[in-house]
Design an enzyme around this catalytic site. Structure first.
Site, PDB file in Angstrom:
ATOM      1  N   CYS A 122      26.258 -43.238   0.590  1.00 28.22           N
ATOM      2  CA  CYS A 122      26.891 -42.518  -0.581  1.00 28.22           C
ATOM      3  C   CYS A 122      26.202 -42.135  -1.311  1.00 28.22           C
ATOM      4  O   CYS A 122      26.929 -41.002  -2.389  1.00 28.22           O
ATOM      5  CB  CYS A 122      27.842 -42.924  -0.890  1.00 28.22           C
ATOM      6  SG  CYS A 122      29.083 -44.000   0.456  1.00 28.22           S
ATOM      7  N   HIS A 264      32.394 -40.994  -7.318  1.00 27.71           N
ATOM      8  CA  HIS A 264      32.077 -40.932  -5.529  1.00 27.71           C
ATOM      9  C   HIS A 264      33.310 -41.426  -5.130  1.00 27.71           C
ATOM     10  O   HIS A 264      34.478 -42.505  -6.261  1.00 27.71           O
ATOM     11  CB  HIS A 264      30.885 -41.631  -4.889  1.00 27.71           C
ATOM     12  CG  HIS A 264      30.894 -42.847  -3.873  1.00 27.71           C
ATOM     13  ND1 HIS A 264      31.864 -41.748  -2.794  1.00 27.71           N
ATOM     14  CD2 HIS A 264      31.383 -43.676  -3.381  1.00 27.71           C
ATOM     15  CE1 HIS A 264      31.836 -42.721  -1.497  1.00 27.71           C
ATOM     16  NE2 HIS A 264      31.345 -43.535  -1.772  1.00 27.71           N
ATOM     17  N   ASN A 294      37.352 -42.531   1.670  1.00 26.15           N
ATOM     18  CA  ASN A 294      35.039 -42.576   1.143  1.00 26.15           C
ATOM     19  C   ASN A 294      34.913 -42.045   2.718  1.00 26.15           C
ATOM     20  O   ASN A 294      34.918 -41.667   3.403  1.00 26.15           O
ATOM     21  CB  ASN A 294      35.087 -43.936   1.513  1.00 26.15           C
ATOM     22  CG  ASN A 294      33.245 -43.962   0.935  1.00 26.15           C
ATOM     23  OD1 ASN A 294      33.166 -43.357   1.073  1.00 26.15           O
ATOM     24  ND2 ASN A 294      34.060 -44.903   0.732  1.00 26.15           N
TER      25      ASN A 294
HETATM   26  O1  UT7 Z   1      31.111 -45.871  -0.609  1.00 19.46           O
HETATM   27  C1  UT7 Z   1      30.635 -47.606  -0.189  1.00 19.46           C
HETATM   28  C2  UT7 Z   1      31.537 -48.366   1.179  1.00 19.46           C
HETATM   29  N1  UT7 Z   1      32.048 -49.367   0.284  1.00 19.46           N
HETATM   30  C3  UT7 Z   1      32.997 -50.271  -1.138  1.00 19.46           C
HETATM   31  O2  UT7 Z   1      33.668 -49.052  -1.331  1.00 19.46           O
HETATM   32  C4  UT7 Z   1      33.752 -50.719  -1.052  1.00 19.46           C
HETATM   33  C5  UT7 Z   1      33.907 -51.544  -2.425  1.00 19.46           C
HETATM   34  N2  UT7 Z   1      35.491 -53.334  -1.711  1.00 19.46           N
HETATM   35  C6  UT7 Z   1      36.503 -52.661  -1.691  1.00 19.46           C
HETATM   36  O3  UT7 Z   1      37.085 -51.195  -1.312  1.00 19.46           O
HETATM   37  C7  UT7 Z   1      37.797 -53.589  -1.370  1.00 19.46           C
HETATM   38  O4  UT7 Z   1      36.926 -54.617  -1.861  1.00 19.46           O
HETATM   39  C8  UT7 Z   1      38.266 -53.219  -0.304  1.00 19.46           C
HETATM   40  C9  UT7 Z   1      39.389 -52.143  -0.309  1.00 19.46           C
HETATM   41  C10 UT7 Z   1      37.365 -53.464   0.715  1.00 19.46           C
HETATM   42  C11 UT7 Z   1      38.657 -54.610  -0.214  1.00 19.46           C
HETATM   43  O5  UT7 Z   1      39.642 -55.069  -1.671  1.00 19.46           O
HETATM   44  P1  UT7 Z   1      39.369 -56.401  -1.559  1.00 19.46           P
HETATM   45  O6  UT7 Z   1      40.591 -56.244  -2.834  1.00 19.46           O
HETATM   46  O7  UT7 Z   1      38.668 -57.068  -2.399  1.00 19.46           O
HETATM   47  O8  UT7 Z   1      40.532 -57.651  -1.070  1.00 19.46           O
HETATM   48  P2  UT7 Z   1      39.531 -58.920  -0.446  1.00 19.46           P
HETATM   49  O9  UT7 Z   1      38.254 -58.981   0.356  1.00 19.46           O
HETATM   50  O10 UT7 Z   1      39.626 -59.781  -1.351  1.00 19.46           O
HETATM   51  O11 UT7 Z   1      40.441 -59.511   0.614  1.00 19.46           O
HETATM   52  C12 UT7 Z   1      42.004 -59.851   0.262  1.00 19.46           C
HETATM   53  C13 UT7 Z   1      42.425 -60.457   1.187  1.00 19.46           C
HETATM   54  C14 UT7 Z   1      42.003 -61.189   2.018  1.00 19.46           C
HETATM   55  O12 UT7 Z   1      43.122 -62.030   2.806  1.00 19.46           O
HETATM   56  P3  UT7 Z   1      43.310 -63.842   2.577  1.00 19.46           P
HETATM   57  O13 UT7 Z   1      41.840 -64.051   2.978  1.00 19.46           O
HETATM   58  O14 UT7 Z   1      43.076 -63.808   1.000  1.00 19.46           O
HETATM   59  O15 UT7 Z   1      44.052 -64.058   2.779  1.00 19.46           O
HETATM   60  C15 UT7 Z   1      41.633 -59.859   3.487  1.00 19.46           C
HETATM   61  O16 UT7 Z   1      41.596 -60.335   4.869  1.00 19.46           O
HETATM   62  O17 UT7 Z   1      43.444 -59.364   1.612  1.00 19.46           O
HETATM   63  C16 UT7 Z   1      43.272 -59.305   3.015  1.00 19.46           C
HETATM   64  N3  UT7 Z   1      42.761 -57.723   3.621  1.00 19.46           N
HETATM   65  C17 UT7 Z   1      43.751 -56.585   4.208  1.00 19.46           C
HETATM   66  N4  UT7 Z   1      45.215 -57.117   4.278  1.00 19.46           N
HETATM   67  C18 UT7 Z   1      45.946 -56.438   4.556  1.00 19.46           C
HETATM   68  C19 UT7 Z   1      41.603 -57.346   4.013  1.00 19.46           C
HETATM   69  N5  UT7 Z   1      41.906 -55.728   4.446  1.00 19.46           N
HETATM   70  C20 UT7 Z   1      43.905 -55.610   4.035  1.00 19.46           C
HETATM   71  C21 UT7 Z   1      44.036 -55.013   5.374  1.00 19.46           C
HETATM   72  N6  UT7 Z   1      45.274 -54.846   5.149  1.00 19.46           N
HETATM   73  N7  UT7 Z   1      43.714 -53.678   5.436  1.00 19.46           N
END
Ligand code: UT7
Length: 340
Positions: A122, A264, A294
């Site tokens: 990215c 970005h 993204n």
């Molecule tokens: O260009 C570089 C590309 N990468 C990025 O920019 C990624 C950067 N990271 C992020 O944007 C975020 O970390 C995410 C959007 C990927 C995830 O958001 P988060 O607030 O960090 O969520 P998390 O990974 O801490 O997960 C929280 C909860 C989890 O459940 P539990 O373990 O708390 O029960 C996940 O399983 O949310 C759950 N979860 C979802 N729930 C509903 C993860 N994805 C989803 C989903 N829908 N799509």
């Protein structure tokens, strides 16, 4: 291309034109609710994304790059044969080789052009701009096309709710030209580029390279992008702010002197964090994440082109771009926008 160092005298690189191509297919959050265990509410509140564009089944990355390149050239009124170098930042190429840039150069009729891809994920568009500026200001090239192009939908696991909600497909870029009559200062003011490979395993596609060749066989999940979202999130919030501040500090400038910030487009919470920490007025920040998700190397030039179309990006403005991505990498660039 044939270039002789210093032959252009005191050439200055100018950001002369922008352009893009976005495939017509749209994947909404409602579509994703039917695909994985997620909700529109979760996706919007955690990422800011409502929909993304998806390439058609017959479209590979070069097909998007070709249409974006044509759009940039027609905007600039430049013939493809005038292009000295075509750079395609991408991490979702058609093949390991040949490069997307070589395929694209042939298809658009840029027969004089040298062509190469850049793999900085990215951050790739800004890395590509740095290459373009160096080629132009050294006298090696007069016109360089930089086209970020990605088809992330092909490398994202449709069953992985942590990643399939984030990414979209697009191509967008810029024409950089040598400007002999330019005033003493360049249109491009400075770059800050970096990489930390020790965090490479936080965001990767395990299979398909020389570490785990596809021919050796593999589990289907390993052919898809794998990401530790929380770690990438932490990294992103740190480098987006640090990169901009390091560049401004080196230039003895403040954020108040920047007319427009183009971050970005990865996650609205990452962008909001950067806006808050940098203390920039949100009215001076442009984004379109909501509609595209993204799009990796295409995300910054896609936002630039839309900001221009919306009248937000105007000639003479000082623009800061900043990004981060797989590698892990980061990049910032300060440029005065001076279209042809
Ligand atoms: O260009 C570089 C590309 N990468 C990025 O920019 C990624 C950067 N990271 C992020 O944007 C975020 O970390 C995410 C959007 C990927 C995830 O958001 P988060 O607030 O960090 O969520 P998390 O990974 O801490 O997960 C929280 C909860 C989890 O459940 P539990 O373990 O708390 O029960 C996940 O399983 O949310 C759950 N979860 C979802 N729930 C509903 C993860 N994805 C989803 C989903 N829908 N799509």
């Amino acid at each position: 291309m044939i270039g002789v160092l210093g032959s252009a005298g005191r050439a200055h690189a100018r950001l002369a034109a922008l352009g893009s191509y976005v495939p017509p297919g749209v994947l909404t959050n409602a579509d994703l609710e039917r695909q994985v265990d997620t909700t529109d509410e979760w996706i919007v509140s955690r990422t800011g994304i409502r929909e993304r564009h998806i390439a058609g089944p017959d479209q590979a990355t070069s097909d998007l790059a070709i249409l974006a390149a044509k759009n940039i050239l027609s905007t600039a009124g430049v013939d493809p044969n005038e292009i000295d170098v075509l750079i395609v930042p991408t991490c979702t190429p058609d093949y390991l080789f040949p490069s997307v840039s070589a395929i694209t150069a042939s298809a658009i009729g840029a027969h004089r052009a040298a062509a190469f891809d850049i793999q900085a994920a990215c951050s790739g568009f800004i890395y590509g701009l740095a290459q373009a500026v160096a080629l132009v200001e050294s006298g090696l090239a007069q016109k360089v096309l930089v086209v970020g192009a990605e088809v992330f939908s092909r490398v994202t696991n449709p069953q992985d709710r942590g990643t399939c909600i984030l990414f979209g497909d697009a191509a967008a870029g810029a024409l950089i030209v040598a400007d002999e009559d330019h005033a003493a200062s360049s249109g491009f003011v400075g770059f800050e580029l970096g990489a930390d490979g020790s965090m490479g395993d936080q965001l990767l596609i395990p299979v398909g390279g020389t570490r785990h060749p596809a021919a050796a066989g593999f589990h289907p999940d390993d052919a898809y992008l794998q990401m530790n979202g929380r770690e990438v999130f932490k990294f992103a919030t740190r480098v987006m702010e640090d990169s901009v501040l390091r560049l401004l500090d080196r230039l003895a400038m403040t954020i108040d002197e920047v007319d427009l910030l183009i971050p970005h487009q990865a996650n609205q919470r990452i962008i909001d964090h950067a806006i808050g920490r940098l203390g920039i007025d949100p009215a001076r920040v442009f984004g379109n994440l909501e509609r595209y998700g993204n799009t990796s190397a295409a995300s910054i030039p896609l936002a630039l082109a839309e900001a221009r179309d919306a009248g937000v990006l105007r000639p003479g403005m000082l623009v800061m771009m900043v990004g981060f991505g797989a590698g892990l990498t980061w990049a910032a660039c300060l440029v005065r926008y001076e279209p042809t």
